[in-house]
Scaffold this active site. Structure first.
Site, PDB file in Angstrom:
ATOM      1  N   HIS A 102      40.864  10.114  40.270  1.00 56.88           N
ATOM      2  CA  HIS A 102      41.108   8.941  39.409  1.00 56.88           C
ATOM      3  C   HIS A 102      40.994   7.637  40.209  1.00 56.88           C
ATOM      4  CE1 HIS A 102      42.894  11.848  36.529  1.00 56.88           C
ATOM      5  NE2 HIS A 102      43.389  12.381  37.640  1.00 56.88           N
ATOM      6  N   SER A 129      23.093 -13.653  50.772  1.00 60.91           N
ATOM      7  CA  SER A 129      23.162 -14.480  49.569  1.00 60.91           C
ATOM      8  C   SER A 129      22.504 -15.824  49.865  1.00 60.91           C
ATOM      9  CB  SER A 129      24.625 -14.687  49.187  1.00 60.91           C
ATOM     10  OG  SER A 129      24.782 -15.878  48.447  1.00 60.91           O
ATOM     11  N   LYS A 178      27.917 -13.544  53.162  1.00 61.78           N
ATOM     12  CA  LYS A 178      27.675 -12.278  52.452  1.00 61.78           C
ATOM     13  C   LYS A 178      26.721 -11.316  53.137  1.00 61.78           C
ATOM     14  CE  LYS A 178      28.510 -12.088  48.166  1.00 61.78           C
ATOM     15  NZ  LYS A 178      29.373 -11.115  47.538  1.00 61.78           N
ATOM     16  N   GLU A 231      22.861  -0.748  45.229  1.00 66.82           N
ATOM     17  CA  GLU A 231      22.989  -1.196  43.837  1.00 66.82           C
ATOM     18  C   GLU A 231      21.717  -0.882  43.051  1.00 66.82           C
ATOM     19  OE1 GLU A 231      25.723  -5.122  43.970  1.00 66.82           O
ATOM     20  OE2 GLU A 231      24.029  -5.140  45.339  1.00 66.82           O
TER      21      GLU A 231
END
Ligand code: ARG
Length: 459
Positions: free
Chosen positions: A157, A278, A284, A291
């Site tokens: 979970h 970024s 970043k 992704e």
């Protein structure tokens, strides 16, 4: 302008829009090698049947070889006029050797031809994907062996559950990709069937030796029903469903690597060479590769749904609908291959922060089950033991302590069955090592898993 092969009964030129709309050459040109290979074998079968002479056979084979070279060199003009790869090659053949070229299509149809092209293509791609899966498994096993002792929190979970070895976790993915490899091998059996010689749908009246044709083309079996042979795309659906599973597996791995490399978890670092920055935020380091793999899963699911929908309610035998199988299939093949390849490379470059993992594994009362198990060993029924351990957790939480930081006195106030040896039993490493069941997280069991995997990969 040269006549189209099917133009005999037509009095009107094909509308330009219709020509563009029905043309598949822009994508089925990818099949040229298989189409030529199939045509060469078919030419041999025609020669064996006495339909072309030895001289004609030689001419056709030579011209086909030249055409292959022209395509490879990018010297082959493509035009919507010649619809698909089959007509392009046949047209060029007739340009090169005249009337004799017109004999190649005797008893053959583009319906059995395209099915054969697709099967030859998929056989090759399936073998390639099988190899890529193996490569990815090797990366997983390599990292598992390197970080065999790293302890991390296991989750259910997405809440901390029990301590596990990071290597155990990596080997879970090994198992998933192992099933993928098995499925691919299994599907190969059904791809590996020769449809050529089925004609348009009813078979062929010429003495084409299909067994011989199958041998020449390296097919293990020959299709047994010509109607099914030209209308069947089950093998594409099956292959795509396997691709969908592979992408789903990859997407789960992506998700976890994204989470764990986030500073909030800090379990590992992704190789910078596989991250992007970024354009506005200088700090970043984004996991874009992961992704994108995660997102591309959707394209592959889409391909599967496309195929199932194309085939739904489709009457036998061949229908032009079947031409729509190619783009989703090709896209899925490219996507899966690229994703498997890059994931294997990326995995090789991850760096694990073992201290951070160990620290996280010790937080959140991940050894509460061990406390209950300890009580069971002291003769307390599990349900009761669970209750006692729950109470200890509540108490420790209120005190802001870990279970192992409580004093023996504090612990014994919950159960007199608790002795000095409790501290050893609920150590994080102890928790891992108690799980000696087959497939469990104990170091010895994981080491066995890794060894078995290394042996599997060696063959
Ligand atoms: N381009 C077609 C396809 O991909 C080849 C078969 C065409 N057959 C036909 N009778 N129109 O399915």
């Amino acid at each position: 302008m040269a006549e189209k092969p099917w133009e005999g009964r037509f009095t009107q030129e094909t509308n330009e829009l219709a020509e563009e709309f029905t043309s598949s050459i822009s994508f089925d040109k990818r099949l040229y090698r298989y189409d030529i290979k199939g045509s060469m074998a078919y030419c041999e079968a025609l020669a064996k049947a006495g339909i072309v002479s030895q001289g004609e056979r030689d001419k056709i084979l030579q011209a086909l070889k030249e055409i292959e070279g022209e395509i490879e060199q990018g010297e082959f003009p493509l035009s919507a006029r010649w619809e698909d790869i089959h007509m392009h090659i046949e047209q060029r053949l007739r340009e090169k050797i005249g009337e004799v070229g017109g004999k190649l299509h005797t008893g053959r149809s583009r319906n059995d031809q395209i099915s054969m092209d697709m099967r030859l293509y998929l056989k090759e791609e399936t073998i390639g994907i099988h190899g890529l899966l193996k490569g990815l498994q090797a990366s997983l096993v390599g990292q598992a062996a390197k970080y065999i002792n790293a302890v991390m929190p296991g989750y259910t979970h997405l809440r901390k559950a029990q301590p596990i070895l990071f290597s155990h976790y990596l080997m879970a993915y090994y198992e998933m990709f192992k099933r993928d490899r098995e499925r691919v091998t299994e599907a190969l059996r059904r791809i590996d069937v020769l449809p050529l010689g089925s004609g348009a749908m009813a078979g062929t009246p010429y003495a084409i030796d299909r067994e011989y044709l199958g041998e020449l083309l390296g097919f293990t079996t020959v299709s047994q029903n010509s109607i099914d042979a030209v209308s069947d795309r089950d093998f594409v659906v099956e292959f795509l469903s396997q691709c969908a599973l592979m992408m789903m597996h990859l997407s789960r791995l992506c998700e976890e690597l994204i989470l764990w490399s986030a500073p909030e978890f800090g379990f590992l670092r992704l190789p910078q060479s596989f991250c992007t920055g970024s354009s506005i935020m200088p700090q970043k380091e984004n996991p874009d590769v992961l992704e994108l793999i995660r997102a591309k899963t959707g394209r592959v699911y889409g391909a599967l749904v496309s195929l199932l929908t194309i085939l739904r309610g489709l009457p036998l035998a061949y229908n032009r609908d079947l031409q729509e199988d190619k783009e989703p299939l090709f896209d899925a093949v490219d996507t899966v291959k690229a994703s498997l390849t890059i994931m294997a490379k990326l995995l090789e470059g991850i760096e694990v922060n073992q201290d951070r993992m160990r620290e996280a594994a010790a937080e959140g009362f991940t050894n509460a089950t061990d406390l209950a198990d300890y009580l069971v060993k002291r003769g307390i029924p599990f349900r009761k033991a669970h209750q006692i351990a729950g109470k200890v957790v509540k108490y420790a939480e209120e005190k802001g302590k870990k279970l192992e930081d409580l004093s023996l006195g504090e612990l014994r106030s919950f159960s007199s069955a608790i002795g000095e040896d409790i501290f050893d039993y609920i150590r994080i490493e102890g928790s891992v090592d108690h799980r000696q069941s087959i497939g469990g997280t104990a170091r010895q069991r994981v080491a066995e898993q890794i060894k078995r995997a290394q042996e599997e990969l060696a063959c």
